[in-house]
Scaffold this motif. Structure first.
Motif, PDB file in Angstrom:
ATOM      1  N   LYS A  15      34.491  99.917  76.064  1.00  0.00           N
ATOM      2  CA  LYS A  15      35.888  99.651  76.435  1.00  0.00           C
ATOM      3  C   LYS A  15      36.445  98.449  75.677  1.00  0.00           C
ATOM      4  CE  LYS A  15      36.146 102.037  80.810  1.00  0.00           C
ATOM      5  NZ  LYS A  15      36.552 101.996  82.241  1.00  0.00           N
ATOM      6  N   ARG A  16      35.592  97.482  75.359  1.00  0.00           N
ATOM      7  CA  ARG A  16      36.063  96.327  74.586  1.00  0.00           C
ATOM      8  C   ARG A  16      36.203  96.662  73.107  1.00  0.00           C
ATOM      9  NH1 ARG A  16      32.534  91.408  77.379  1.00  0.00           N
ATOM     10  NH2 ARG A  16      33.854  91.184  79.231  1.00  0.00           N
ATOM     11  N   TRP A  17      35.714  97.819  72.680  1.00  0.00           N
ATOM     12  CA  TRP A  17      35.988  98.314  71.327  1.00  0.00           C
ATOM     13  C   TRP A  17      37.462  98.705  71.233  1.00  0.00           C
ATOM     14  CZ3 TRP A  17      31.927 100.356  67.734  1.00  0.00           C
ATOM     15  CH2 TRP A  17      32.471 100.996  66.617  1.00  0.00           C
ATOM     16  N   ILE A  18      37.969  99.360  72.259  1.00  0.00           N
ATOM     17  CA  ILE A  18      39.350  99.860  72.260  1.00  0.00           C
ATOM     18  C   ILE A  18      40.349  98.750  72.568  1.00  0.00           C
ATOM     19  CG2 ILE A  18      40.914 101.242  73.680  1.00  0.00           C
ATOM     20  CD1 ILE A  18      39.023 103.470  73.542  1.00  0.00           C
ATOM     21  N   GLU A  21      38.445  91.666  73.478  1.00  0.00           N
ATOM     22  CA  GLU A  21      38.517  90.420  74.239  1.00  0.00           C
ATOM     23  C   GLU A  21      37.888  89.310  73.407  1.00  0.00           C
ATOM     24  OE1 GLU A  21      36.905  90.618  78.148  1.00  0.00           O
ATOM     25  OE2 GLU A  21      37.916  92.502  78.636  1.00  0.00           O
ATOM     26  N   GLY A  22      38.528  88.145  73.408  1.00  0.00           N
ATOM     27  CA  GLY A  22      38.010  87.013  72.675  1.00  0.00           C
ATOM     28  C   GLY A  22      38.596  86.929  71.270  1.00  0.00           C
ATOM     29  N   LYS A  23      38.117  85.955  70.523  1.00  0.00           N
ATOM     30  CA  LYS A  23      38.633  85.703  69.181  1.00  0.00           C
ATOM     31  C   LYS A  23      37.486  85.635  68.184  1.00  0.00           C
ATOM     32  CE  LYS A  23      42.704  83.093  70.731  1.00  0.00           C
ATOM     33  NZ  LYS A  23      43.443  81.805  70.633  1.00  0.00           N
ATOM     34  N   GLY A  24      37.844  85.863  66.923  1.00  0.00           N
ATOM     35  CA  GLY A  24      36.885  85.716  65.846  1.00  0.00           C
ATOM     36  C   GLY A  24      35.670  86.618  66.012  1.00  0.00           C
ATOM     37  N   PHE A  25      34.513  86.091  65.609  1.00  0.00           N
ATOM     38  CA  PHE A  25      33.280  86.876  65.631  1.00  0.00           C
ATOM     39  C   PHE A  25      32.871  87.233  67.051  1.00  0.00           C
ATOM     40  CE2 PHE A  25      28.547  87.182  65.028  1.00  0.00           C
ATOM     41  CZ  PHE A  25      28.580  88.360  64.292  1.00  0.00           C
ATOM     42  N   ARG A  26      33.229  86.381  68.016  1.00  0.00           N
ATOM     43  CA  ARG A  26      32.897  86.664  69.413  1.00  0.00           C
ATOM     44  C   ARG A  26      33.585  87.940  69.887  1.00  0.00           C
ATOM     45  NH1 ARG A  26      30.688  84.078  73.583  1.00  0.00           N
ATOM     46  NH2 ARG A  26      30.429  82.188  72.360  1.00  0.00           N
ATOM     47  N   LEU A  29      31.401  90.776  68.781  1.00  0.00           N
ATOM     48  CA  LEU A  29      30.190  90.831  69.594  1.00  0.00           C
ATOM     49  C   LEU A  29      30.480  91.392  70.982  1.00  0.00           C
ATOM     50  CD1 LEU A  29      28.431  87.457  68.672  1.00  0.00           C
ATOM     51  CD2 LEU A  29      27.879  89.755  67.851  1.00  0.00           C
ATOM     52  N   ASN A  30      31.607  91.002  71.565  1.00  0.00           N
ATOM     53  CA  ASN A  30      31.983  91.536  72.871  1.00  0.00           C
ATOM     54  C   ASN A  30      32.120  93.053  72.829  1.00  0.00           C
ATOM     55  OD1 ASN A  30      32.039  89.047  74.154  1.00  0.00           O
ATOM     56  ND2 ASN A  30      34.239  88.745  73.825  1.00  0.00           N
ATOM     57  N   ALA A  31      32.683  93.562  71.731  1.00  0.00           N
ATOM     58  CA  ALA A  31      32.855  95.012  71.599  1.00  0.00           C
ATOM     59  C   ALA A  31      31.505  95.710  71.426  1.00  0.00           C
ATOM     60  CB  ALA A  31      33.766  95.323  70.415  1.00  0.00           C
ATOM     61  N   LEU A  32      30.627  95.136  70.637  1.00  0.00           N
ATOM     62  CA  LEU A  32      29.354  95.791  70.337  1.00  0.00           C
ATOM     63  C   LEU A  32      28.373  95.733  71.503  1.00  0.00           C
ATOM     64  CD1 LEU A  32      28.740  94.660  66.641  1.00  0.00           C
ATOM     65  CD2 LEU A  32      29.778  96.775  67.465  1.00  0.00           C
ATOM     66  N   PHE A  33      28.420  94.681  72.309  1.00  0.00           N
ATOM     67  CA  PHE A  33      27.456  94.518  73.394  1.00  0.00           C
ATOM     68  C   PHE A  33      27.999  94.898  74.765  1.00  0.00           C
ATOM     69  CE2 PHE A  33      25.516  91.842  70.124  1.00  0.00           C
ATOM     70  CZ  PHE A  33      24.184  92.238  70.224  1.00  0.00           C
ATOM     71  N   GLY A 230      38.792  95.780  69.396  1.00  0.00           N
ATOM     72  CA  GLY A 230      37.768  94.744  69.306  1.00  0.00           C
ATOM     73  C   GLY A 230      36.984  94.736  68.027  1.00  0.00           C
ATOM     74  N   VAL A 231      37.261  95.691  67.112  1.00  0.00           N
ATOM     75  CA  VAL A 231      36.443  95.811  65.900  1.00  0.00           C
ATOM     76  C   VAL A 231      37.268  95.733  64.620  1.00  0.00           C
ATOM     77  CG1 VAL A 231      34.635  97.117  67.061  1.00  0.00           C
ATOM     78  CG2 VAL A 231      36.554  98.341  66.013  1.00  0.00           C
ATOM     79  N   GLY A 232      38.558  95.508  64.737  1.00  0.00           N
ATOM     80  CA  GLY A 232      39.408  95.438  63.561  1.00  0.00           C
ATOM     81  C   GLY A 232      39.080  94.253  62.676  1.00  0.00           C
ATOM     82  N   THR A 233      39.440  94.375  61.413  1.00  0.00           N
ATOM     83  CA  THR A 233      39.119  93.312  60.468  1.00  0.00           C
ATOM     84  C   THR A 233      40.041  92.102  60.591  1.00  0.00           C
ATOM     85  OG1 THR A 233      40.498  94.415  58.811  1.00  0.00           O
ATOM     86  CG2 THR A 233      38.137  94.887  58.770  1.00  0.00           C
ATOM     87  N   ASP A 234      41.250  92.294  61.149  1.00  0.00           N
ATOM     88  CA  ASP A 234      42.226  91.205  61.181  1.00  0.00           C
ATOM     89  C   ASP A 234      43.152  91.418  62.370  1.00  0.00           C
ATOM     90  OD1 ASP A 234      44.357  89.429  60.782  1.00  0.00           O
ATOM     91  OD2 ASP A 234      44.224  89.563  58.602  1.00  0.00           O
ATOM     92  N   ILE A 235      42.893  90.696  63.491  1.00  0.00           N
ATOM     93  CA  ILE A 235      43.675  90.891  64.697  1.00  0.00           C
ATOM     94  C   ILE A 235      45.140  90.529  64.494  1.00  0.00           C
ATOM     95  CG2 ILE A 235      43.022  88.628  65.594  1.00  0.00           C
ATOM     96  CD1 ILE A 235      43.234  89.761  68.398  1.00  0.00           C
ATOM     97  N   ASP A 236      45.416  89.464  63.717  1.00  0.00           N
ATOM     98  CA  ASP A 236      46.805  89.064  63.492  1.00  0.00           C
ATOM     99  C   ASP A 236      47.559  90.144  62.713  1.00  0.00           C
ATOM    100  OD1 ASP A 236      46.485  86.657  64.837  1.00  0.00           O
ATOM    101  OD2 ASP A 236      45.856  85.596  63.025  1.00  0.00           O
TER     102      ASP A 236
END
Length: 277
Positions: A15-18, A21-26, A29-33, A230-236
């Protein structure tokens, strides 16, 4: 024009893939775990019977999409967070033939981006011209691409798509565009964020626009709610793309069709445009 929404496989992701949550590398990680998975989501391929030739947008996944991958080193984590469901008969080639559409008759295959659930059916289109953005090609090809998580070793031998640079000038809020058809009713626009060279396709149908949006967002609600994945290369960049799409849709009735939105085929069938309160 007749437009077909073809489900060429299904995917479950965290669900965090879609909705990240969080910023940067975290955030990644939230999406993958994340241990909470979505329901099965469609993987849509869109086929347009256009007077100038058949057009296919994205190509779905292959039947061996769940085969274990060990390069780059993080790939097992990605496969843990994204599960596919497809048989050989459900790949895009057999699905098209079941509808009386011959993949050999396709003139253009447009790739919104080169992730495996969008480029997995390239081999079904031996006679088509493939189109992908220059930025996506630069990011996805070669050893650099594999280190970025692209499975380019599976591309057909000699795969050499036409690279799109959006050189036809601004189109509304979008900084560039490329007209594909002579009639001017099929246009490619840059929509970066989920992937650095992501593009989308605008098809004019009377006064309305049908937008084939790839993974600009996973659902229409995520677009409206300005929710980046949660997995995009550039959230901005992804959120800026959302703003541009909404600005365009505010002025032009737009049927918004992401690749994995369970409601997308219904919106296409009913030509249901984005609504603004």
């Amino acid at each position: 024009m007749k437009i077909h929404a073809i489900e060429a496989g299904r995917v479950r992701v965290t669900k965090r893939w879609i909705a990240g949550e969080g910023k940067g590398f975290r955030r990644l990680l939230n999406a993958l775990f994340d241990k909470t998975m979505t329901d099965w989501l469609p993987i849509y391929v869109w086929v347009i019977e256009h007077p100038e030739g058949k057009i296919v947008i994205d190509t779905g996944i292959p039947h061996d999409a769940n085969k274990s991958r060990y390069f780059p080193p993080f790939m097992p984590l990605v496969q843990r967070a994204a599960h596919f469901d497809i048989s050989e008969e459900e790949e895009i080639g057999p699905k098209m033939r079941a509808l009386g559409l011959d993949p050999k008759d396709v003139r253009w295959v447009i790739l919104t981006h080169l992730h495996q659930d969008h480029d997995g059916g390239l081999h079904h289109f031996p006679c088509a011209e493939f189109l992908v953005s220059q930025d996506e090609w630069d990011f996805a090809s070669g050893l650099k691409g594999r280190l970025n998580g692209y499975l380019n070793q599976r591309w057909p031998r000699g795969f050499a798509p036409t690279r799109v640079n959006f050189g036809d000038g601004p189109l509304g809020p979008f900084p560039g565009h490329t007209k594909l058809t002579c009639a001017g009713d099929v246009t490619l626009i840059p929509t970066p964020g989920h992937a650095p060279g992501h593009l989308s396709v605008l098809v004019k149908e009377g006064d309305a626009t049908i937008m084939f949006a790839g993974d600009t967002s996973y659902t229409e609600n995520n677009l409206i709610g300005m929710i980046a994945d949660g997995v995009g290369t550039d959230i901005d960049a992804e959120l800026e793309t959302h703003r541009k799409i909404l600005a365009y849709a505010y002025k032009h009735p737009t049927v918004y069709l992401p690749s994995h939105d369970p409601e997308a085929s219904k919106r296409l069938a009913g030509r249901i445009a984005l609504q603004f309160e």
